[in-house]
Scaffold this active site. Sequence first.
Site, PDB file in Angstrom:
ATOM      1  CB  CYS A 116      -0.948   0.003   1.186  1.00 16.97           C
ATOM      2  SG  CYS A 116      -2.051  -1.416   1.204  1.00 16.97           S
ATOM      3  CG  HIS A 255      -3.114   3.565   1.967  1.00 12.48           C
ATOM      4  ND1 HIS A 255      -3.645   3.179   0.751  1.00 12.48           N
ATOM      5  CD2 HIS A 255      -3.179   2.475   2.786  1.00 12.48           C
ATOM      6  CE1 HIS A 255      -4.016   1.911   0.844  1.00 12.48           C
ATOM      7  NE2 HIS A 255      -3.753   1.471   2.065  1.00 12.48           N
ATOM      8  CG  ASN A 285      -6.603  -0.707   1.292  1.00  8.27           C
ATOM      9  OD1 ASN A 285      -5.911  -0.300   0.366  1.00  8.27           O
ATOM     10  ND2 ASN A 285      -6.101  -1.133   2.436  1.00  8.27           N
TER      11      ASN A 285
HETATM   12  N1  ACO Z   1     -18.607  -7.951   9.264  1.00  8.96           N
HETATM   13  C1  ACO Z   1     -19.176  -8.138  10.456  1.00  8.96           C
HETATM   14  N2  ACO Z   1     -18.493  -8.477  11.544  1.00  8.96           N
HETATM   15  C2  ACO Z   1     -17.152  -8.607  11.420  1.00  8.96           C
HETATM   16  C3  ACO Z   1     -16.502  -8.438  10.188  1.00  8.96           C
HETATM   17  C4  ACO Z   1     -17.287  -8.099   9.080  1.00  8.96           C
HETATM   18  N3  ACO Z   1     -16.754  -7.886   7.862  1.00  8.96           N
HETATM   19  N4  ACO Z   1     -15.191  -8.631  10.368  1.00  8.96           N
HETATM   20  C5  ACO Z   1     -15.009  -8.931  11.665  1.00  8.96           C
HETATM   21  N5  ACO Z   1     -16.188  -8.916  12.302  1.00  8.96           N
HETATM   22  C6  ACO Z   1     -16.463  -9.188  13.706  1.00  8.96           C
HETATM   23  C7  ACO Z   1     -15.388  -9.995  14.363  1.00  8.96           C
HETATM   24  O1  ACO Z   1     -15.568 -11.357  14.130  1.00  8.96           O
HETATM   25  C8  ACO Z   1     -15.574  -9.641  15.807  1.00  8.96           C
HETATM   26  O2  ACO Z   1     -16.646 -10.372  16.323  1.00  8.96           O
HETATM   27  P1  ACO Z   1     -16.576 -10.942  17.826  1.00  8.96           P
HETATM   28  O3  ACO Z   1     -16.495  -9.721  18.696  1.00  8.96           O
HETATM   29  O4  ACO Z   1     -17.858 -11.683  17.921  1.00  8.96           O
HETATM   30  O5  ACO Z   1     -15.353 -11.790  17.880  1.00  8.96           O
HETATM   31  C9  ACO Z   1     -16.003  -8.173  15.744  1.00  8.96           C
HETATM   32  O6  ACO Z   1     -16.476  -7.956  14.417  1.00  8.96           O
HETATM   33  C10 ACO Z   1     -14.877  -7.217  16.039  1.00  8.96           C
HETATM   34  O7  ACO Z   1     -13.754  -7.609  15.279  1.00  8.96           O
HETATM   35  P2  ACO Z   1     -12.405  -6.819  15.345  1.00  8.96           P
HETATM   36  O8  ACO Z   1     -11.408  -7.421  14.427  1.00  8.96           O
HETATM   37  O9  ACO Z   1     -12.007  -6.605  16.768  1.00  8.96           O
HETATM   38  O10 ACO Z   1     -12.906  -5.439  14.756  1.00  8.96           O
HETATM   39  P3  ACO Z   1     -12.154  -4.095  14.733  1.00  8.96           P
HETATM   40  O11 ACO Z   1     -12.915  -3.079  15.434  1.00  8.96           O
HETATM   41  O12 ACO Z   1     -10.712  -4.248  15.061  1.00  8.96           O
HETATM   42  O13 ACO Z   1     -12.245  -3.735  13.177  1.00  8.96           O
HETATM   43  C11 ACO Z   1     -10.928  -3.755  11.181  1.00  8.96           C
HETATM   44  C12 ACO Z   1     -11.675  -4.599  12.207  1.00  8.96           C
HETATM   45  C13 ACO Z   1     -11.902  -2.880  10.458  1.00  8.96           C
HETATM   46  C14 ACO Z   1     -10.237  -4.690  10.180  1.00  8.96           C
HETATM   47  C15 ACO Z   1      -9.900  -2.909  11.936  1.00  8.96           C
HETATM   48  O14 ACO Z   1      -9.089  -3.696  12.742  1.00  8.96           O
HETATM   49  C16 ACO Z   1      -9.048  -2.137  11.017  1.00  8.96           C
HETATM   50  O15 ACO Z   1      -9.486  -1.189  10.433  1.00  8.96           O
HETATM   51  N6  ACO Z   1      -7.766  -2.499  10.912  1.00  8.96           N
HETATM   52  C17 ACO Z   1      -6.881  -1.865  10.014  1.00  8.96           C
HETATM   53  C18 ACO Z   1      -6.766  -2.775   8.887  1.00  8.96           C
HETATM   54  C19 ACO Z   1      -6.683  -2.042   7.597  1.00  8.96           C
HETATM   55  O16 ACO Z   1      -7.232  -1.020   7.323  1.00  8.96           O
HETATM   56  N7  ACO Z   1      -5.955  -2.676   6.764  1.00  8.96           N
HETATM   57  C20 ACO Z   1      -5.857  -2.197   5.480  1.00  8.96           C
HETATM   58  C21 ACO Z   1      -4.746  -2.863   4.921  1.00  8.96           C
HETATM   59  S1  ACO Z   1      -3.397  -2.214   5.591  1.00  8.96           S
HETATM   60  C22 ACO Z   1      -2.933  -1.156   4.578  1.00  8.96           C
HETATM   61  O17 ACO Z   1      -3.599  -0.730   3.706  1.00  8.96           O
HETATM   62  C23 ACO Z   1      -1.643  -0.833   4.794  1.00  8.96           C
END
Ligand code: ACO
Length: 328
Positions: A116, A255, A285
């Site tokens: 990215c 990004h 993304n």
């Molecule tokens: N839909 C519904 N529920 C979901 C989904 C989904 N797509 N994905 C996960 N969940 C659930 C999980 O299973 C979990 O359920 P549980 O509490 O019953 O176990 C709950 O939602 C919370 O999951 P978390 O992973 O803790 O959610 P979080 O608040 O951390 O959000 C996310 C997840 C959006 C991926 C976040 O961690 C994030 O934004 N991370 C950054 C990742 C990113 O942007 N990467 C991009 C690539 S990196 C880059 O570009 C460099």
Amino acid sequence: MAQERSVVVGCGAYLPETIVTNTQLAERGVETSDEWIIQRTGIRQRHIAQAHETTSVLGTRAAQAALADAGLSPADIDLVICATSTPDHTFPSTATQIQAALGIEGGFAFDLQAVCAGFVYAVATADRYLRTGGAKRALVIGAETFSRILDWEDRTTCVLFGDGAGAIVLEARESPDQGTRADRGVLASCLRSDGRHRAKLYVDGGPGSTGTTGKLRMEGREVFRFAVGSVTDVIEEVFRATGTTAEDLSWFVPHQANRRIIEASADKLGIAREKVVLTVDRHGNTSAASIPLALNAARRDGRIREGDLVMIEAIGGGFTWGAALIRW
Ligand code: ACO
């Protein structure tokens, strides 16, 4: 003494026609909801490439738009850099395929792989070639088909990414103002990487290991923490190198991974929310394509104008990260 500067003379972008909304993802069997995705990421939809729309096809379209915007023809380009982690083939590079599709017969072309952060790395790299006389005009492209490396059974990753491409044309010009920050062009850039973070964001395949392409794997929370906590160092370094501050910025074009990461980073740096260009809602993304897609959107709608001070910044798998300050 007059100095060479790499000046942005055009930009363009291309998104595949097929749009998939959050609700459509849920209807197709991904256990998710529009509400969850918007609340956690700000993403409303993503564009998905058809089988014939490879990364080089998307990149060529974006490059053509950037050339048209610059009023240049392919023969004017002597350097093509394509930032991508989803090349058409293991080799030859996607950049050479774009070069051929555009009908460019001279100069040189190569891919750059920093996930990215690839577009920021590519801008910094092209800038070095242009300022030292290694090339005169560069097409700097970010192009990706991340839909091909997603595990559509994994709802924690498949809802986040999309396909697309963006490009800018950089031209070596002698700066009229002795290379001060008032002159147009790339003013400074700062790149970093730390390979110890591999396991937090990677693809579980490759030609030298599994012999397969593999699928994207991510520890979302860890990436979130690192993105907000650590990557502001490169922006602060660019501020220091140019004697500028958050107040001097016209636009912050990070990004486009996640609205919450973007807003938390802007707040931490003291960058006003109204200066932040956000397009993640429209295309998710798109990895290395996301910054040029956002630059193009803000240029087309009249926000970015000649003379504006624009900070670009990204973090990607590795981790890799970087920032560059551009006087547009
Ligand atoms: N839909 C519904 N529920 C979901 C989904 C989904 N797509 N994905 C996960 N969940 C659930 C999980 O299973 C979990 O359920 P549980 O509490 O019953 O176990 C709950 O939602 C919370 O999951 P978390 O992973 O803790 O959610 P979080 O608040 O951390 O959000 C996310 C997840 C959006 C991926 C976040 O961690 C994030 O934004 N991370 C950054 C990742 C990113 O942007 N990467 C991009 C690539 S990196 C880059 O570009 C460099």
